[in-house]
Design an enzyme around this catalytic site. Structure first.
Site, mmCIF file in Angstrom:
data_model
loop_
_atom_site.group_PDB
_atom_site.id
_atom_site.type_symbol
_atom_site.label_atom_id
_atom_site.label_comp_id
_atom_site.label_asym_id
_atom_site.label_seq_id
_atom_site.Cartn_x
_atom_site.Cartn_y
_atom_site.Cartn_z
ATOM 1 N N SER A 57 0.854 -1.185 0.000
ATOM 2 C CA SER A 57 0.000 0.000 0.000
ATOM 3 C C SER A 57 0.895 1.242 0.000
ATOM 4 O O SER A 57 1.688 1.421 -0.916
ATOM 5 C CB SER A 57 -0.954 -0.015 1.193
ATOM 6 N N THR A 58 0.811 2.094 1.027
ATOM 7 C CA THR A 58 1.569 3.347 1.050
ATOM 8 C C THR A 58 3.069 3.095 0.895
ATOM 9 O O THR A 58 3.665 2.334 1.647
ATOM 10 C CB THR A 58 1.325 4.096 2.377
ATOM 11 N N MET A 111 0.009 1.120 5.276
ATOM 12 C CA MET A 111 -0.744 1.349 6.510
ATOM 13 C C MET A 111 -1.837 0.300 6.667
ATOM 14 O O MET A 111 -2.410 -0.169 5.690
ATOM 15 C CB MET A 111 -1.357 2.753 6.476
ATOM 16 N N HIS A 121 -2.533 -1.050 -3.571
ATOM 17 C CA HIS A 121 -3.657 -0.121 -3.431
ATOM 18 C C HIS A 121 -3.388 1.130 -4.271
ATOM 19 O O HIS A 121 -2.426 1.854 -4.030
ATOM 20 C CB HIS A 121 -3.851 0.266 -1.965
ATOM 21 N N ASP A 152 -4.274 -4.897 5.872
ATOM 22 C CA ASP A 152 -4.694 -5.675 4.710
ATOM 23 C C ASP A 152 -3.558 -6.597 4.263
ATOM 24 O O ASP A 152 -2.428 -6.153 4.069
ATOM 25 C CB ASP A 152 -5.100 -4.738 3.562
#
Length: 342
Positions: free
Chosen positions: A161-162, A281, A187, A284
């Site tokens: 993600s991030t 973050m 993501h 998931d």
């Protein structure tokens, strides 16, 4: 808890004002200034010392990417890019931005307010926790030059993600044409995943594309889940892995979800897979990675020292899903080492 000081940089006075008005509705955020170009932004950074900056890519006098490249060595701070649908956003990530969001049309006020509340604010809050030192430190991923992977019917699944766009790039850059088929959930807003896949395809030794239902998971090929409202799963049809991209509700707040991908890999590939969870973050992918490990797969988590946000890998590690905790520059070679023991 101290509020997050935010600097807004956008050349549109209408969009700037809408951001200011809506961001100020959240008590966790304080908008300290709004600038129309990098020169005003530089002065505001020196004066207000913001915790996070939102940045448009297309700006007068100096574009956002050039500004980032000049800014980060002197005044490193978390930056969330607000971009129209363009691959320039990945240049901004390479220049040091933490994350990005797709820029909505300002004609629909309700959609715009929903975007600010449910997307931009979330990204700002996550960015405020980012480890900027890990953004500044460029990773030099070595191409793997050891033994080729001999066993057939293996696959590699990656979730991030991030900070993941750059982390995934560094890992995939280390893979060669002999790597088993790779499936990835990062993501990302809809529309950007196809451009990201092309960028990787043009820069790496493997073939990379945005996934479509029916695509086979083949050696030397990487499939990236499309951003939007579809989850990607791996299924086995007549002994061959392929992907299904189907509409579905958000899982852990995300669609596509890393958990959905990893759980499908646990079911279809069992002990013939390697799962890798990278910076991001939240949690998931943690339960899905645990399902993979419990099914006999080997699992790798990015270590805290090289994560932009040590969230997803930490949750996975804490619940026992991570077999090997590895620094980002070593993940490609560790993946090969694990594959060659399978």
């Amino acid at each position: 808890m101290r509020s997050i000081k935010v600097l807004i940089v956008d050349d549109s006075i209408v969009f700037r004002e809408l951001l200011v008005q809506n961001l100020r509705k959240d008590p966790a955020v304080t908008v300290v200034a709004a600038a129309k170009d990098p020169y005003e932004a530089r002065d505001a950074i020196i004066r207000y010392k913001p915790d996070v900056m939102t940045l448009d890519v297309e700006l007068p006098r100096m574009n956002g990417i050039e500004f980032l490249r000049k800014l980060m060595p002197q005044y490193p701070l978390p930056v969330v890019v607000i971009s129209a649908l363009s691959d320039k956003v990945f240049d901004a990530m390479d220049a040091g931005a933490v994350d990005f969001v797709g820029k909505p049309a300002i004609s629909n006020r309700m959609q715009l307010e929903d975007f600010i509340r449910n997307e931009l604010l979330v990204k700002i809050k996550i960015a405020s926790t980012a480890k900027i030192g890990n953004i500044k430190r460029k990773v030099h991923q070595k191409n793997y030059e050891g033994p080729a992977v001999r066993k057939n019917n293996l696959l590699v699944a990656i979730g991030a993600s991030t900070g993941g766009t750059e982390a995934i790039f560094e890992v995939v850059k280390g893979f060669g044409p002999d790597i088993p088929g790779v499936v990835i959930v990062q993501h990302m807003p809809p529309g950007f995943t196809a451009m990201y896949a092309k960028r990787l395809n043009d820069s790496c030794r493997v073939r990379v594309k945005e996934a479509q239902t029916g695509d086979r998971v083949l050696p030397g090929h990487v499939l990236i889940a499309p951003g939007g409202d579809q989850h990607m799963r791996v299924v086995k049809v007549n002994g061959v892995y392929q992907v299904e991209c189907r509409n579905g509700p958000r899982v852990n707040g995300h669609c596509p979800s890393v958990d959905v991908l990893f759980e499908s890999v646990a079911k279809s590939a069992k002990q013939d897979a390697v799962g890798i969870i990278l910076t991001g973050m939240g949690g998931d992918g943690a339960k899905g990675l645990l399902a993979m490990r419990n099914a006999g797969a080997r699992t790798i988590g990015q270590d805290e020292s090289t994560c932009i946000v040590y969230g997803m890998p930490k949750v996975a590690y804490d619940i026992g899903a991570v077999e090997y905790q590895v620094k980002l520059p070593d993940i490609a070679s560790r993946t090969y080492a694990v594959l060659n023991k399978m």
